[in-house]
Design a protein around this motif. Sequence first.
Motif, short mmCIF file in Angstrom:
data_model
loop_
_atom_site.label_atom_id
_atom_site.label_comp_id
_atom_site.label_asym_id
_atom_site.label_seq_id
_atom_site.Cartn_x
_atom_site.Cartn_y
_atom_site.Cartn_z
N UNK A 137 0.82 -1.21 0.00
CA UNK A 137 0.00 0.00 0.00
C UNK A 137 0.85 1.26 0.00
N UNK A 138 1.94 1.24 0.75
CA UNK A 138 2.84 2.40 0.80
C UNK A 138 3.49 2.64 -0.56
N UNK A 139 3.92 1.58 -1.21
CA UNK A 139 4.54 1.70 -2.54
C UNK A 139 3.51 2.25 -3.54
N UNK A 140 2.31 1.75 -3.48
CA UNK A 140 1.25 2.22 -4.37
C UNK A 140 0.94 3.69 -4.12
N UNK A 141 0.89 4.10 -2.87
CA UNK A 141 0.62 5.49 -2.52
C UNK A 141 1.72 6.41 -3.05
N UNK A 142 2.98 6.02 -2.86
CA UNK A 142 4.10 6.82 -3.36
C UNK A 142 4.06 6.91 -4.88
N UNK A 143 3.77 5.83 -5.54
CA UNK A 143 3.66 5.83 -7.01
C UNK A 143 2.55 6.77 -7.48
N UNK A 144 1.40 6.74 -6.83
CA UNK A 144 0.30 7.63 -7.19
C UNK A 144 0.67 9.10 -6.96
N UNK A 145 1.37 9.40 -5.88
CA UNK A 145 1.80 10.77 -5.61
C UNK A 145 2.78 11.26 -6.67
N UNK A 146 3.70 10.42 -7.09
CA UNK A 146 4.68 10.80 -8.11
C UNK A 146 3.97 11.07 -9.44
N UNK A 147 3.05 10.21 -9.83
CA UNK A 147 2.30 10.41 -11.08
C UNK A 147 1.46 11.68 -10.99
N UNK A 148 0.80 11.91 -9.88
CA UNK A 148 0.00 13.12 -9.70
C UNK A 148 0.83 14.38 -9.78
N UNK A 149 2.00 14.36 -9.17
CA UNK A 149 2.90 15.52 -9.23
C UNK A 149 3.38 15.76 -10.66
N UNK A 150 3.68 14.69 -11.38
CA UNK A 150 4.13 14.83 -12.78
C UNK A 150 3.03 15.46 -13.64
N UNK A 151 1.80 15.03 -13.46
CA UNK A 151 0.68 15.60 -14.21
C UNK A 151 0.47 17.07 -13.84
N UNK A 152 0.55 17.39 -12.56
CA UNK A 152 0.38 18.78 -12.13
C UNK A 152 1.46 19.67 -12.72
N UNK A 153 2.70 19.23 -12.73
CA UNK A 153 3.78 20.01 -13.32
C UNK A 153 3.59 20.18 -14.83
N UNK A 154 3.13 19.14 -15.48
CA UNK A 154 2.87 19.19 -16.92
C UNK A 154 1.82 20.26 -17.23
N UNK A 155 0.79 20.33 -16.40
CA UNK A 155 -0.27 21.31 -16.60
C UNK A 155 0.23 22.72 -16.30
N UNK A 156 0.92 22.89 -15.19
CA UNK A 156 1.39 24.21 -14.77
C UNK A 156 2.38 24.78 -15.78
#
Length: 152
Positions: free
Chosen positions: A8-27
């Motif tokens: 669960x921790x690995x999955x959470x970290x992976x989701x956070x990294x993907x979310x941050x990448x998408x946010x940076x792409x948009x910004x």
Amino acid sequence: MLNLAQDNLILLVLLLVVGLAVALWIVRGRGRASDGPEGNALPDEFAAATQDVAGEILGVDAHPAIPGPSGPPDNLQRLKGVGPKLAAQLNEFGITRFDQLAGLTDNEVALLDRRMGAFEGRIARDRLVEQACYLERGDTDGFEAKFGKLGG
């Protein structure tokens, strides 16, 4: 083999990294709706909404930067659908000339539109940017052929 908590921790970290990448792409503007069909464009509604959210999170001003007037004010009431109140509101946002209105991008129109109060939707509905393009270049014949007799 990892236990359930580690998975669960690995999955959470992976989701956070993907979310941050998408946010940076948009910004960084890679998801602008004005990229055109050949670009990786996001729908206008999504791009405009994420700009406000990103602006709030990162402390960035999500309001369009209207360039200063390059000469005396134009009579914005010459545009079809623009009366004294709408012209005054555009002036409040710094738009006093046809060239300023004609130079707005789709994202800038969307951001400005959300600040228009009772006039929300009018910029696109009345095709004010398109009208302003004709008047900015002095093409009154083209304007009248497409939109009818000039007002004001």
